[in-house]
Design an enzyme around this catalytic site. Sequence first.
Site, PDB file in Angstrom:
ATOM      1  N   ASP A  64       0.837  -1.201   0.000  1.00 18.24           N
ATOM      2  CA  ASP A  64       0.000   0.000   0.000  1.00 18.24           C
ATOM      3  C   ASP A  64       0.866   1.243   0.000  1.00 18.24           C
ATOM      4  O   ASP A  64       1.817   1.365   0.786  1.00 18.24           O
ATOM      5  CB  ASP A  64      -0.902   0.022   1.239  1.00 18.24           C
ATOM      6  CG  ASP A  64      -1.682   1.327   1.322  1.00 18.24           C
ATOM      7  OD1 ASP A  64      -2.607   1.510   0.502  1.00 18.24           O
ATOM      8  OD2 ASP A  64      -1.353   2.173   2.179  1.00 18.24           O
ATOM      9  N   TYR A  80       2.777  10.236   0.327  1.00 21.49           N
ATOM     10  CA  TYR A  80       3.923   9.726   1.074  1.00 21.49           C
ATOM     11  C   TYR A  80       5.223  10.196   0.427  1.00 21.49           C
ATOM     12  O   TYR A  80       5.628   9.713  -0.633  1.00 21.49           O
ATOM     13  CB  TYR A  80       3.906   8.202   1.136  1.00 21.49           C
ATOM     14  CG  TYR A  80       2.694   7.593   1.810  1.00 21.49           C
ATOM     15  CD1 TYR A  80       1.887   8.340   2.669  1.00 21.49           C
ATOM     16  CD2 TYR A  80       2.352   6.265   1.597  1.00 21.49           C
ATOM     17  CE1 TYR A  80       0.777   7.793   3.296  1.00 21.49           C
ATOM     18  CE2 TYR A  80       1.244   5.695   2.219  1.00 21.49           C
ATOM     19  CZ  TYR A  80       0.466   6.453   3.057  1.00 21.49           C
ATOM     20  OH  TYR A  80      -0.630   5.901   3.670  1.00 21.49           O
ATOM     21  N   LYS A  84      -3.772   5.803  -3.493  1.00 25.48           N
ATOM     22  CA  LYS A  84      -4.828   6.666  -2.973  1.00 25.48           C
ATOM     23  C   LYS A  84      -5.040   7.881  -3.870  1.00 25.48           C
ATOM     24  O   LYS A  84      -4.165   8.268  -4.641  1.00 25.48           O
ATOM     25  CB  LYS A  84      -4.483   7.087  -1.535  1.00 25.48           C
ATOM     26  CG  LYS A  84      -4.242   5.876  -0.618  1.00 25.48           C
ATOM     27  CD  LYS A  84      -3.907   6.279   0.794  1.00 25.48           C
ATOM     28  CE  LYS A  84      -3.691   5.057   1.667  1.00 25.48           C
ATOM     29  NZ  LYS A  84      -2.385   4.413   1.390  1.00 25.48           N
TER      30      LYS A  84
END
Length: 334
Positions: A54, A59, A85
């Site tokens: 994930d 990030y 995401k």
Amino acid sequence: MKAGDTRIHARTQVAVTALGLGCAQMGNLYRVTSYAECAGAFRASWDAGVRYFDTAPFYGYTRSERRLGTMLTDLPRDSYTVSTKVGRVMTPDPTVGTMEEGYAEPLPFRPVFDYSHNGIMRSFEASQQRLGLLAPDILYVHDIGRFTHGERHEHYWQQLTEGGGFRALTRLREQGAIKAFGLGVNEFEIIEDALKVADLDICMLAGRYTLLEQHSLGFMDECARRGVGIVAAGVFNSGILAGSNKFNYGDAPADIVARVEALRAACADEGVTLQAAALQFPLAHPATLTVVSGARNAEQITANVGWFEETIPASFWSRLKERGLIADGAPVPV
């Protein structure tokens, strides 16, 4: 249970391993982490049988997606599952500093919240390029809700609902560009709200159904009834169940510290590692598909896998029930 055991979401047939690797550390979460360290963590997880990874554009301000994509590029596409995401569009910005929102040396792309149809599509297409994948398996709507947005929540919620965000995700699923979508959030209440207006498949819930807190038990039960899969993240509650004094990204209050000490005492009585209990507990609920844990290097992966596969006697879970340390009705591992 082994880290590499396969678990399949019935509705979508998305396959994940019982333990997944969260890749925020690949984005230099809290401190610079070399590519070699990240590659070591990835290889150690792969060698342990982990096949679910994930990540998110946020990030490291795109660094995590870039690194993970490079590590996956030579592996057979049908041998792993990836989630990323949407909800932030990464925009070039030369003013990005050396520490931004917990990420050290982020890349020069500032996140701009955008949950609209256009924002979701722009974010998804950029992730395809960074990952080198036409079809990431799962898309999570990242950080929607009052926990992140406060008084701006209604504005972003309208983008997602009336502005076409959910429509874009539905279209991507119908076209086969993704297999499943849901929310990736820190509050279960916003998933409850979203289930009233969207056909969610799999959601990532961080820190709200853990060994330390089960206020979301009723929600978890409803997800199991509806066939909505839950990916349990943040199972150490920001670190307090792994040896730090952090809870919900801040210093832990006295009542939380006392509860953790009670859990620690029960572990000592049964010869159980607290981290092992924290990793294994959420997976006992029928709604939970997998537990995702981050790691910065190979040594941390080895520790996580060891805890995940540690044998815990049934008497330990009975002891927690007797002491009121697990909510009534919460399933426990067998």
